[in-house]
Write an enzyme that holds these catalytic residues in place. Structure first.
Site, short mmCIF file in Angstrom:
data_model
loop_
_atom_site.label_atom_id
_atom_site.label_comp_id
_atom_site.label_asym_id
_atom_site.label_seq_id
_atom_site.Cartn_x
_atom_site.Cartn_y
_atom_site.Cartn_z
N LYS A 61 0.82 -1.21 0.00
CA LYS A 61 0.00 0.00 0.00
C LYS A 61 0.86 1.26 0.00
O LYS A 61 0.50 2.27 -0.61
CB LYS A 61 -0.93 -0.01 1.21
CG LYS A 61 -2.00 -1.09 1.16
CD LYS A 61 -2.87 -1.07 2.42
CE LYS A 61 -3.93 -2.16 2.36
NZ LYS A 61 -4.76 -2.20 3.59
N CYS A 164 19.88 1.08 -9.91
CA CYS A 164 18.88 2.05 -10.34
C CYS A 164 19.45 3.23 -11.11
O CYS A 164 18.73 3.92 -11.83
CB CYS A 164 18.10 2.56 -9.13
SG CYS A 164 17.04 1.31 -8.37
N PHE A 215 9.61 -3.72 -6.85
CA PHE A 215 10.36 -3.86 -8.10
C PHE A 215 9.58 -4.59 -9.19
O PHE A 215 8.76 -5.47 -8.92
CB PHE A 215 11.68 -4.59 -7.84
CG PHE A 215 12.66 -3.77 -7.06
CD1 PHE A 215 13.31 -2.71 -7.65
CD2 PHE A 215 12.92 -4.05 -5.72
CE1 PHE A 215 14.21 -1.93 -6.92
CE2 PHE A 215 13.81 -3.28 -4.99
CZ PHE A 215 14.45 -2.22 -5.59
N ASP A 217 9.86 -5.78 -13.75
CA ASP A 217 10.74 -6.20 -14.84
C ASP A 217 10.41 -5.45 -16.12
O ASP A 217 9.30 -4.92 -16.28
CB ASP A 217 10.59 -7.70 -15.11
CG ASP A 217 10.93 -8.56 -13.89
OD1 ASP A 217 11.38 -7.98 -12.87
OD2 ASP A 217 10.74 -9.78 -13.96
N HIS A 305 14.37 9.19 -11.56
CA HIS A 305 14.14 7.76 -11.37
C HIS A 305 13.39 7.56 -10.06
O HIS A 305 13.85 7.98 -9.00
CB HIS A 305 15.46 7.00 -11.32
CG HIS A 305 15.28 5.58 -10.85
ND1 HIS A 305 14.87 4.58 -11.68
CD2 HIS A 305 15.42 5.02 -9.62
CE1 HIS A 305 14.77 3.45 -10.99
NE2 HIS A 305 15.11 3.70 -9.73
N GLY A 307 12.94 5.69 -7.30
CA GLY A 307 13.43 4.58 -6.50
C GLY A 307 12.39 4.09 -5.50
O GLY A 307 12.39 2.93 -5.10
N ASN A 338 9.40 0.01 -9.59
CA ASN A 338 10.79 0.40 -9.79
C ASN A 338 11.43 -0.71 -10.63
O ASN A 338 11.73 -1.79 -10.15
CB ASN A 338 11.51 0.53 -8.44
CG ASN A 338 12.99 0.89 -8.59
OD1 ASN A 338 13.56 0.80 -9.67
ND2 ASN A 338 13.61 1.27 -7.49
#
Length: 390
Positions: A61, A164, A215, A217, A305, A307, A338
């Site tokens: 969440k 990253c 994360f 892909d 980016h 992260g 990410n």
């Protein structure tokens, strides 16, 4: 500020400066909805720890991720059930899966990018390949070149395990190549999969759950070159000044190790604070190259980016940015998670949309901006950039 300019599209591209000429992306077939992730993950790893399940539910969440794509599937776990068993030496199996998956995604993203670019693939002179999800010799750069049918004379550069910040580091390297080889066209490709670090939940590794919740892909591709050809090329961004900076004695803050069980990551809690403490000085030096002072952050566009939401929130607060300034980054995080080095490609695509939206609404677009990423080191990567689309 620039030595010469050529007219190309709505804005002028500076002579001799690297420009982004096309963007492309690709994803595996498995789309994961965040609301179904917890039950699916615990079922696939045969874990019934209620406390870990509650913790992952809370993390899912707070990450603000809504959807993302993953290589992992029921078919893979059926073929390699040892991936979901604690303590098994599975690095060989993981690399067998990852090496093939990242190559396929990289080829698909490159093909999408080249199609948008509009010139023949034989015009690509250099390849920069970025990944933290594979390990082999020869590297993924050769397999991508072969799969795309690039000329054997194509010059290749391989950037491994930059995490990253890898996508922006690749842009920096591609910029240097393009500006020092007039007429060159550089294909930058990034490709990542989380299978290299997939593990069952464990009370001994609570930080693993952050990665599970965050994360994703995918792959990204960018064509970079100077002096766009007016009849065929439509530059999107000009890469004006690029810089890299590492913070001494912070190498343990983002700690990754390749072990017999795949890659293990540890992200220290103080990472967002460290970025917040150092972001003003880093951005100020870059902005000064375009004549901006440190009180003009909201005159810039921000391709950061994502992260994680904590990093974006800290950056927004520290620089007193308007909420919409990080829309592109927050959209990329929500839609793709990410995705490590790939994510900056997705952010740049959304940035083009955001700039056009602002212009159409009469709010005016920001011509100058920053492309930023933060990776192991802790390493800051930044590029002072001009938008050429609005």
């Amino acid at each position: 500020m620039v030595s010469g300019e050529i007219m190309q599209g709505p804005k002028k591209a500076s002579l001799g400066k690297a420009t982004i000429l096309a963007l492309g992306k690709a994803f595996p077939h498995q789309l994961v909805m965040q609301e179904f992730l917890v039950d699916g993950y615990f079922k696939s790893t045969n874990c019934d720890d209620p406390e870990l399940k509650r913790k992952l539910t809370r993390l899912c969440k707070t990450t603000t991720v809504k959807t993302r794509y993953v290589v992992m599937s029921e078919e893979i776990l059926q073929q390699y059930p040892e991936l979901a068993i604690e303590g098994h030496p599975t690095v060989t199996q993981r690399l067998d899966i990852c090496n093939k998956a990242v190559t396929q995604m990289a080829i698909e993203a490159s093909q999408a990018c080249i199609k948008k670019w509009g010139r023949p693939i034989s015009d690509i002179t250099h390849l920069v390949y970025v990944s933290s999800s594979e390990a082999r010799l020869p590297g993924g750069d050769l397999y991508v070149a072969k799969g795309l049918g690039l000329r054997p004379e194509t010059n290749r550069v391989l950037l491994y395990f930059m995490g990253c910040s890898g996508g922006v580091a690749g842009l920096r390297v591609a910029k240097d190549i393009a500006e020092n080889n007039p007429g060159s066209r550089v294909l930058l490709v990034t490709s990542e999969t989380t299978i290299i670090g997939f593990k069952p939940p464990s009370a001994d590794r609570p930080y693993d759950l952050v990665g599970v919740a965050l994360f994703g892909d995918g792959a990204g591709a960018i064509i970079i070159g100077t002096d766009p050809v007016p009849s065929t090329e439509r530059p999107l961004f000009e890469l004006h000044t690029a810089t890299q900076h590492f913070l001494p004695d912070t190498e343990k803050i983002i700690d990754g190790r390749l072990t017999e069980e795949g890659i293990s990551f540890k992200l220290a809690r103080e990472l967002p604070q460290i970025i917040e403490d150092n972001i003003e000085d880093f951005c100020g030096k870059l902005m000064g190259n375009a004549g901006f002072c440190d009180e003009e952050y909201n005159k810039m566009f921000w391709a950061v980016h994502p992260g994680g939401p904590a990093i974006l929130n800290r950056l927004e607060k520290k620089l007193d940015l308007l909420p919409e300034k990080l829309n592109a980054s927050r959209r990329a995080l929500a839609d793709f998670g990410n995705a490590s080095s790939n994510t900056i490609v997705y952010v740049l695509e959304y940035m083009i949309e955001e700039n056009l939206k602002l212009k159409n609404e009469g709010g005016g677009d920001s011509e100058w901006g920053l492309i930023l990423a933060f990776g192991p080191g802790i390493t800051f990567e930044g590029i002072l950039t001009r938008s050429l689309t609005a």
